[in-house]
Design a protein around this motif. Structure first.
Motif, short mmCIF file in Angstrom:
data_model
loop_
_atom_site.label_atom_id
_atom_site.label_comp_id
_atom_site.label_asym_id
_atom_site.label_seq_id
_atom_site.Cartn_x
_atom_site.Cartn_y
_atom_site.Cartn_z
N PRO A 181 0.80 -1.21 0.00
CA PRO A 181 0.00 0.00 0.00
C PRO A 181 0.84 1.27 0.00
O PRO A 181 0.31 2.35 -0.11
CB PRO A 181 -0.81 -0.12 1.30
N TYR A 233 -2.85 5.24 3.95
CA TYR A 233 -3.66 4.06 3.63
C TYR A 233 -4.49 3.64 4.84
O TYR A 233 -4.71 2.46 5.09
CB TYR A 233 -2.77 2.91 3.15
N HIS A 250 -5.03 -4.41 5.81
CA HIS A 250 -4.54 -4.50 4.44
C HIS A 250 -3.91 -5.87 4.18
O HIS A 250 -3.25 -6.44 5.04
CB HIS A 250 -3.49 -3.42 4.17
#
Length: 362
Positions: free
Chosen positions: A46, A93, A163
């Motif tokens: 990310p 992120y 994530h």
């Protein structure tokens, strides 16, 4: 540039910091010396600053040989769980729903499935105890604690919301050529946690009579436990078990136990977060569908569970007015399904079974 090498003893893939001539394996503690290095591009993440410095040297014995730092919770009865909610607060992120996911999952386990609170390790950035923040080291330690000393009859749960990513696999044991990964809070400096390590930590050691469920709400999470079999199900509920055992012959199953994993999407898909909607608290779409399926009484068998989760995500629901379906249309980042994101929850397992006959239970 990041260098990927195999441990000279157990062959676990290791990420070698630039310029290093040797590396110690976290699993078996063997030292691998580099003779003829072959460099590979840095895996996708990310953030563009994936690997800035080598991991710190751990002091004392391997973290896989003792319990987590600090006083670990005592396992009561035969149930214990590790819950990770990683929000990446104050970064580019950041995710809004992951801590809510963790709190909701803990509530579900305690109130619906009688998991003792003292037998649940929760890792979030809101924790004041530094040992309970979702760093790479703490997640590793918690996963080891989860399976440490387990006995026949035990029921274990690993839930992760955060994530997920992928990186190239150079050992030939991935069907699609990529390892799936989880991203702890410090993945930029310490690296991601790859599926090979997750499998080696909580899948392969599992003894006969122990059951582990994993609920993984992350992108590219279809085979993040590296389990041997994936249930490929179509929209009509028909399914086949795909054989994902490595061509190398390496065993990725258990030592007699049973592992079943629900994940947010296929390896090549992304998972959505419901933060676009102000009418409800932000949650991961997959975690929401998992909990709602149980609350509405659709979690009878694993097949019915998977179908209900997919229906919750893709179709208009009588109770919520189709908020997930609308959400996925708004958050579309790839694929197509009625103009929205094609996110298909997946089911993988250590052994193939009849998904419409096996009762779901935690």
């Amino acid at each position: 540039m990041l260098m990927l090498v195999n441990c000279s003893s157990c062959h676990t893939p290791l990420q070698l910091p630039p310029g290093a001539k040797s590396i110690r394996c976290v699993l078996c503690q063997a030292v691998t010396f580099i003779a003829d290095p072959r460099y590979a591009p840095s895996p996708s993440a990310p953030s563009s600053h994936y690997y800035q410095q080598p991991p710190p040297q751990l002091q004392g014995p391997s973290p896989y040989n003792h319990a987590p730092s600090g006083p670990p919770p005592q396992a009561h009865g035969s149930k214990r769980a590790v819950i990770c909610g990683v929000s990446y607060k104050n970064t580019g992120y950041e995710l809004k729903g992951c801590i809510n996911d963790a709190n909701c999952m803990k509530y579900l386990l305690v109130n619906r499935f009688s998991f003792p609170e003292s037998s649940i390790v929760t890792l979030t950035e809101e924790e004041t105890d530094p040992h309970k923040r979702p760093t790479k080291h703490n997640i590793r330690m918690a996963l080891y604690w989860l399976v440490q000393g387990c006995q026949p009859g035990d029921s274990l749960v690993f839930h992760y919301s955060g994530h997920g990513s992928q990186q190239r696999n150079y050992t030939g044991d991935e069907v699609d050529g990529y390892d799936e990964t989880l991203c702890p809070t410090d993945f930029e400096s310490q690296g991601m946690i790859i599926d090979d390590e997750i499998n080696a930590t909580i899948v392969r050691p599992l003894p006969h009579g122990v059951k582990l469920h994993a609920i993984i709400d992350a992108c590219h999470s279809g085979t993040v436990l590296d389990l041997p079999f994936l249930c490929r199900m179509d929209r009509h509920g028909k399914y086949v078990w795909e054989d994902h055992r490595p061509r190398s012959g390496m065993w990725k199953g258990t030592s007699g136990g049973e592992v079943i994993s629900f994940s947010g999407c296929d390896d090549n898909q992304t998972s959505a977060d419901t933060s676009a909607l102000s009418r409800i608290a932000s949650t991961g779409a997959m975690t929401y569908s998992f909990i709602q399926t149980i609350e509405r009484g659709h979690a009878t068998t694993y097949g019915n569970m998977l179908n209900a989760m997919r229906s919750t995500i893709h179709n208009t629901d009588e109770h919520e007015g189709g908020f997930i379906s609308s959400l996925l249309t708004m958050l579309s980042t790839g694929g197509s399904l009625g103009g929205g994101l094609r996110q298909e929850p997946q089911l993988t397992a250590s052994e193939a079974f009849d998904v419409y006959k096996k009762p779901f239970s935690l």
